[in-house]
Design a protein around this motif. Structure first.
Motif, short mmCIF file in Angstrom:
data_model
loop_
_atom_site.label_atom_id
_atom_site.label_comp_id
_atom_site.label_asym_id
_atom_site.label_seq_id
_atom_site.Cartn_x
_atom_site.Cartn_y
_atom_site.Cartn_z
N ASP A 63 0.84 -1.19 0.00
CA ASP A 63 0.00 0.00 0.00
C ASP A 63 0.88 1.25 0.00
N PRO A 64 0.58 2.23 -0.86
CA PRO A 64 1.38 3.46 -0.87
C PRO A 64 1.43 4.19 0.47
N PHE A 65 0.47 3.95 1.35
CA PHE A 65 0.54 4.56 2.67
C PHE A 65 1.71 3.97 3.47
N GLN A 66 2.15 2.77 3.11
CA GLN A 66 3.32 2.17 3.75
C GLN A 66 4.60 2.46 2.98
N MET A 67 4.51 2.54 1.64
CA MET A 67 5.69 2.75 0.82
C MET A 67 5.31 3.54 -0.43
N LEU A 68 5.61 4.83 -0.42
CA LEU A 68 5.33 5.65 -1.59
C LEU A 68 6.31 5.31 -2.70
N PRO A 69 5.84 5.21 -3.93
CA PRO A 69 6.72 4.85 -5.05
C PRO A 69 7.68 5.97 -5.41
N ALA A 70 8.63 5.66 -6.27
CA ALA A 70 9.54 6.67 -6.81
C ALA A 70 8.76 7.61 -7.72
N PRO A 71 9.13 8.90 -7.75
CA PRO A 71 8.49 9.81 -8.70
C PRO A 71 8.58 9.26 -10.12
N GLY A 72 7.43 9.16 -10.77
CA GLY A 72 7.39 8.66 -12.14
C GLY A 72 7.32 7.15 -12.27
N GLN A 73 7.32 6.42 -11.16
CA GLN A 73 7.33 4.95 -11.23
C GLN A 73 6.08 4.43 -11.95
N GLY A 74 6.29 3.48 -12.84
CA GLY A 74 5.18 2.89 -13.58
C GLY A 74 4.83 3.61 -14.87
N ALA A 75 5.45 4.78 -15.09
CA ALA A 75 5.16 5.56 -16.30
C ALA A 75 6.32 5.44 -17.29
N LEU A 76 6.01 5.62 -18.56
CA LEU A 76 7.01 5.63 -19.62
C LEU A 76 7.18 7.05 -20.16
N ALA A 77 8.36 7.30 -20.72
CA ALA A 77 8.63 8.58 -21.36
C ALA A 77 9.03 8.31 -22.81
N VAL A 78 8.38 9.01 -23.73
CA VAL A 78 8.72 8.90 -25.15
C VAL A 78 9.35 10.22 -25.57
N GLU A 79 10.63 10.17 -25.93
CA GLU A 79 11.37 11.38 -26.30
C GLU A 79 11.74 11.36 -27.78
N CYS A 80 11.90 12.57 -28.33
CA CYS A 80 12.43 12.71 -29.68
C CYS A 80 13.15 14.04 -29.76
N ARG A 81 13.73 14.33 -30.91
CA ARG A 81 14.41 15.61 -31.06
C ARG A 81 13.39 16.75 -31.08
N ALA A 82 13.66 17.80 -30.33
CA ALA A 82 12.72 18.93 -30.25
C ALA A 82 12.54 19.61 -31.61
N ALA A 83 13.59 19.56 -32.43
CA ALA A 83 13.52 20.21 -33.73
C ALA A 83 12.65 19.45 -34.72
N ASP A 84 12.36 18.19 -34.43
CA ASP A 84 11.53 17.37 -35.31
C ASP A 84 10.06 17.62 -34.95
N VAL A 85 9.59 18.80 -35.31
CA VAL A 85 8.28 19.27 -34.87
C VAL A 85 7.15 18.34 -35.31
N SER A 86 7.24 17.83 -36.52
CA SER A 86 6.17 16.96 -37.02
C SER A 86 6.10 15.65 -36.22
N LEU A 87 7.26 15.12 -35.81
CA LEU A 87 7.26 13.89 -35.02
C LEU A 87 6.79 14.16 -33.60
N VAL A 88 7.18 15.31 -33.03
CA VAL A 88 6.68 15.68 -31.70
C VAL A 88 5.16 15.68 -31.71
N GLU A 89 4.60 16.28 -32.76
CA GLU A 89 3.13 16.35 -32.86
C GLU A 89 2.53 14.97 -33.07
N ALA A 90 3.16 14.15 -33.90
CA ALA A 90 2.64 12.81 -34.17
C ALA A 90 2.65 11.94 -32.92
N LEU A 91 3.74 12.02 -32.15
CA LEU A 91 3.87 11.19 -30.95
C LEU A 91 2.88 11.60 -29.86
#
Length: 320
Positions: free
Chosen positions: A185-213
């Motif tokens: 239970d999180p009341f006993q053990m809080l998870p790490a910030p961001g735990q369980g989530a994924l991050a999808v990154e790309c180049r910031a200059a690739d504007v069309s891909l940023v929008e597509a993703l």
């Protein structure tokens, strides 16, 4: 014919599995072919404790380098691996819906933490988990371990430990939830910030891909993890800091509300500061930042090893 999108991923079973989920979602949503490109990171090669090899970003920097060099078009990380400081030239294009963020126990004979005899050996490479486990006062011996999921769980069968602590999300993505003997239970053990989530990154200059993703982005998940990481960044907590945080978007009387709980502990778990905050999902960073400031005002910095560059609470093996 449109060229396939090259998705950079770490080579472990867990990393390629979750990258495969993202690839499948992109094929379905964009109608684009996606191929996985395996990249070896410093965290994969070194077996030293993470605090010694740099902690923050050891599982991320090689993938980002491959992005900036044009060797891959996008990269998938466990979001809790990402340093809290933005990377120049890199865009966090999507945060897909989050898996269960809780920590779990895998123990011999199907035991729970409370059923383990005093003196039982529990393996974890996470200062956050170790401190919160010690704070429960169960009289368990905490054993530092690293390695992938197979390696860690294998230490139980080998008799090296009686149990290990892992993230439920990693086991779920690997189809191994049936090995869990207790969900904490999180009341006993809080998870790490961001735990369980994924991050999808790309180049910031690739504007069309940023929008597509962006079709993969889940606003509620992004708000929750943004607030959690804002707490972490405000505390200037590094890879060795026992910090846990959990944000949730819930339906309130006047619409959606963001709730955030956080804890900072001394390394031995004897002292802790626990606080919570609420606000608008649209002000997720502000909610987390203010919560972190309140914790600092209450003495949080004194409980940590010392200020380090902002970064994730890492566990040794990707997303475990």
């Amino acid at each position: 014919m449109t060229a396939p999108l090259r998705l950079g991923t770490r080579a472990s079973a867990l990393a390629t599995t979750q990258s495969g989920h993202v690839a499948d979602a992109l094929r379905a949503r964009l109608g684009r072919e996606v191929e996985l490109v395996e990249v070896t990171t410093h965290g994969d090669v070194s077996r030293a404790p993470l605090a010694q090899i740099g902690g923050t970003g050891v599982f991320v920097s090689a993938l980002r380098d491959a992005l900036l060099a044009g060797e891959v078009d996008l990269a998938v990380h466990s979001l809790k691996d990402l340093p809290t400081t933005p990377a120049e030239g890199i865009a966090l294009a999507a945060v897909p819906p989050r898996e269960d963020s809780r920590d779990v126990v895998v123990a011999r004979d199907g035991l729970t933490l409370g059923e383990l005899p005093v003196g039982s050996r529990v393996g974890t490479g996470s200062p956050r988990r170790a401190a919160q486990l010690a704070a429960l006062g169960l009289g368990l011996e905490i054993v530092p371990i690293r390695g992938n999921v197979d390696t860690r769980i294998g230490k139980i069968a080998a008799g090296e430990v009686d149990a290990v602590l892992l993230a439920r999300a990693g086991l779920a993505r690997l189809g191994r939830v049936d090995e869990v003997t207790e969900v904490i239970d999180p009341f006993q053990m809080l998870p790490a910030p961001g735990q369980g989530a994924l991050a999808v990154e790309c180049r910031a200059a690739d504007v069309s891909l940023v929008e597509a993703l962006s079709v993969l982005d889940d606003p509620a998940t992004r708000a929750a993890v943004t607030a959690e990481r804002a707490v972490l960044a405000t505390l200037e907590a590094g890879c060795s800091a026992p910090v846990g945080a959990l944000g949730e978007v819930v339906e309130g009387d006047d619409g959606e509300e963001l709730w955030v709980r956080a804890v900072v502990l001394s390394l031995d778990g004897a002292l802790s500061i626990r606080m919570s905050a609420t606000g608008s999902p649209g002000d997720a960073f502000g909610v987390g930042s203010r919560l972190g400031q309140e914790m600092l005002a209450d003495g949080a910095a004194d409980l940590m090893e010392g200020p380090q560059p902002g970064g994730p609470d890492r566990v040794g093996e990707q997303h475990a």
